[in-house]
Write a protein that holds these residues in place. Structure first.
Motif, PDB file in Angstrom:
ATOM      1  N   ILE A  26       7.341  30.339  67.458  1.00  0.00           N
ATOM      2  CA  ILE A  26       6.958  31.500  67.043  1.00  0.00           C
ATOM      3  C   ILE A  26       5.546  31.783  67.567  1.00  0.00           C
ATOM      4  CG2 ILE A  26       6.588  33.149  65.143  1.00  0.00           C
ATOM      5  CD1 ILE A  26       8.498  31.287  63.437  1.00  0.00           C
ATOM      6  N   PRO A  27       5.433  32.446  68.711  1.00  0.00           N
ATOM      7  CA  PRO A  27       4.212  32.632  69.598  1.00  0.00           C
ATOM      8  C   PRO A  27       3.044  33.397  68.432  1.00  0.00           C
ATOM      9  CG  PRO A  27       5.971  33.114  70.923  1.00  0.00           C
ATOM     10  CD  PRO A  27       6.484  32.937  69.583  1.00  0.00           C
ATOM     11  N   ALA A  28       3.457  34.338  67.661  1.00  0.00           N
ATOM     12  CA  ALA A  28       2.359  34.809  67.010  1.00  0.00           C
ATOM     13  C   ALA A  28       1.963  34.001  65.923  1.00  0.00           C
ATOM     14  CB  ALA A  28       3.081  36.116  66.241  1.00  0.00           C
ATOM     15  N   ASP A  29       2.644  33.255  65.361  1.00  0.00           N
ATOM     16  CA  ASP A  29       2.234  32.214  64.533  1.00  0.00           C
ATOM     17  C   ASP A  29       1.348  31.058  65.220  1.00  0.00           C
ATOM     18  OD1 ASP A  29       1.779  30.964  62.145  1.00  0.00           O
ATOM     19  OD2 ASP A  29       3.438  29.227  62.728  1.00  0.00           O
ATOM     20  N   LYS A  30       1.618  30.444  66.156  1.00  0.00           N
ATOM     21  CA  LYS A  30       1.041  29.645  66.964  1.00  0.00           C
ATOM     22  C   LYS A  30      -0.534  30.001  67.380  1.00  0.00           C
ATOM     23  CE  LYS A  30       0.800  26.178  70.729  1.00  0.00           C
ATOM     24  NZ  LYS A  30       1.918  25.700  71.762  1.00  0.00           N
ATOM     25  N   GLU A 140      -4.030  31.665  43.120  1.00  0.00           N
ATOM     26  CA  GLU A 140      -3.789  32.932  43.202  1.00  0.00           C
ATOM     27  C   GLU A 140      -3.665  33.506  44.817  1.00  0.00           C
ATOM     28  OE1 GLU A 140      -6.898  35.574  42.266  1.00  0.00           O
ATOM     29  OE2 GLU A 140      -8.359  33.994  42.670  1.00  0.00           O
ATOM     30  N   ILE A 141      -2.893  34.084  45.005  1.00  0.00           N
ATOM     31  CA  ILE A 141      -2.448  34.684  46.332  1.00  0.00           C
ATOM     32  C   ILE A 141      -3.505  35.774  46.812  1.00  0.00           C
ATOM     33  CG2 ILE A 141      -0.992  36.263  45.972  1.00  0.00           C
ATOM     34  CD1 ILE A 141       0.551  35.070  48.350  1.00  0.00           C
ATOM     35  N   LEU A 142      -4.448  35.438  47.899  1.00  0.00           N
ATOM     36  CA  LEU A 142      -5.233  36.623  48.168  1.00  0.00           C
ATOM     37  C   LEU A 142      -4.821  37.678  48.957  1.00  0.00           C
ATOM     38  CD1 LEU A 142      -8.253  34.140  48.947  1.00  0.00           C
ATOM     39  CD2 LEU A 142      -7.784  35.326  46.753  1.00  0.00           C
ATOM     40  N   THR A 143      -4.080  37.125  50.189  1.00  0.00           N
ATOM     41  CA  THR A 143      -3.213  38.210  51.238  1.00  0.00           C
ATOM     42  C   THR A 143      -1.906  37.599  51.428  1.00  0.00           C
ATOM     43  OG1 THR A 143      -4.039  37.145  53.087  1.00  0.00           O
ATOM     44  CG2 THR A 143      -5.551  38.598  51.993  1.00  0.00           C
ATOM     45  N   LYS A 144      -1.139  38.524  51.968  1.00  0.00           N
ATOM     46  CA  LYS A 144       0.171  38.377  52.221  1.00  0.00           C
ATOM     47  C   LYS A 144       0.465  39.421  53.486  1.00  0.00           C
ATOM     48  CE  LYS A 144       4.555  37.485  50.167  1.00  0.00           C
ATOM     49  NZ  LYS A 144       5.267  37.401  48.804  1.00  0.00           N
ATOM     50  N   THR A 145       0.773  38.666  54.714  1.00  0.00           N
ATOM     51  CA  THR A 145       1.073  39.692  55.789  1.00  0.00           C
ATOM     52  C   THR A 145       2.391  39.493  56.607  1.00  0.00           C
ATOM     53  OG1 THR A 145      -1.687  39.536  56.235  1.00  0.00           O
ATOM     54  CG2 THR A 145      -0.350  40.422  58.121  1.00  0.00           C
ATOM     55  N   GLU A 146       3.056  40.372  56.641  1.00  0.00           N
ATOM     56  CA  GLU A 146       4.395  40.274  57.399  1.00  0.00           C
ATOM     57  C   GLU A 146       4.400  40.466  58.839  1.00  0.00           C
ATOM     58  OE1 GLU A 146       7.137  39.653  55.747  1.00  0.00           O
ATOM     59  OE2 GLU A 146       6.365  39.796  53.632  1.00  0.00           O
ATOM     60  N   TYR A 147       4.981  39.251  59.425  1.00  0.00           N
ATOM     61  CA  TYR A 147       4.958  39.273  60.884  1.00  0.00           C
ATOM     62  C   TYR A 147       6.484  39.060  60.981  1.00  0.00           C
ATOM     63  CZ  TYR A 147       0.168  38.135  61.321  1.00  0.00           C
ATOM     64  OH  TYR A 147      -1.315  38.110  61.398  1.00  0.00           O
ATOM     65  N   ASP A 148       6.810  39.329  62.305  1.00  0.00           N
ATOM     66  CA  ASP A 148       8.340  39.111  62.840  1.00  0.00           C
ATOM     67  C   ASP A 148       8.479  37.557  62.600  1.00  0.00           C
ATOM     68  OD1 ASP A 148      10.837  39.521  63.960  1.00  0.00           O
ATOM     69  OD2 ASP A 148      10.221  38.805  66.027  1.00  0.00           O
TER      70      ASP A 148
END
Length: 158
Positions: A26-30, A140-148
């Motif tokens: 998953i290139p965006a994750d790397k 506690e969760i601070l952020t949650k960002t959706e990616y492909d």
């Protein structure tokens, strides 16, 4: 100094299978992972260290190992215990040190990390290495960002 655990894990907490990622790249994750840890020291286990020798991340590597005491990489330093790794990290004077695995290392450091940055890869995968469970009431969760193909979550210990 803050200790931050950084990991990619599937919905069934799998992080690896026979020393490899169990999902297709998953290139965006790397890319986000490498950008995050590139300018800071990291803590990792010997097996993970050896698997990354061709492309080591971080400015310095604190390698937790019971067997190997020296490494051919000048930026790699041995730690025999969690306490030694944390002490060496404090000695470096960095604001943040990233814990990057493998499974046993994540488990050993879980009681000490201040934050978790988790790439939650969509789907379940077969594997032999897992990210440890944690008590959500302590975090506690601070952020949650959706990616492909993954969701990036940033957690802070309460």
């Amino acid at each position: 100094m803050e200790l931050v655990s950084v990991a990619a894990l599937s919905s069934n907490r799998v992080i690896g299978n026979d020393g490899e990622l169990p999902w297709p790249s998953i290139p965006a994750d790397k890319e986000q992972y490498r950008a995050r840890i590139s300018e800071s020291p990291i803590i990792l286990g010997r097996v993970t260290f050896e698997s990354m020798l061709d492309d080591l991340p971080g400015t310095e590597q604190i390698v937790l190992s019971r067997t190997e005491k020296t490494f051919s990489v000048p930026t790699a330093h041995h730690a025999g215990t969690v306490a030694e790794a944390i002490e060496y990290g404090e000695h470096l004077g960095s604001e943040t040190i990233y814990v990057i695995g493998g499974g046993k290392i994540y488990e050993l450091f879980q009681p000490y990390v201040d934050q978790m940055v988790l790439s939650r890869v969509h789907g379940e995968y077969e594997g032999d290495s897992y990210y440890p469970e944690w008590d959500a009431s302590d975090w506690e969760i601070l952020t949650k960002t959706e990616y492909d193909r993954f969701t990036l979550e940033e957690w802070q210990r309460k």
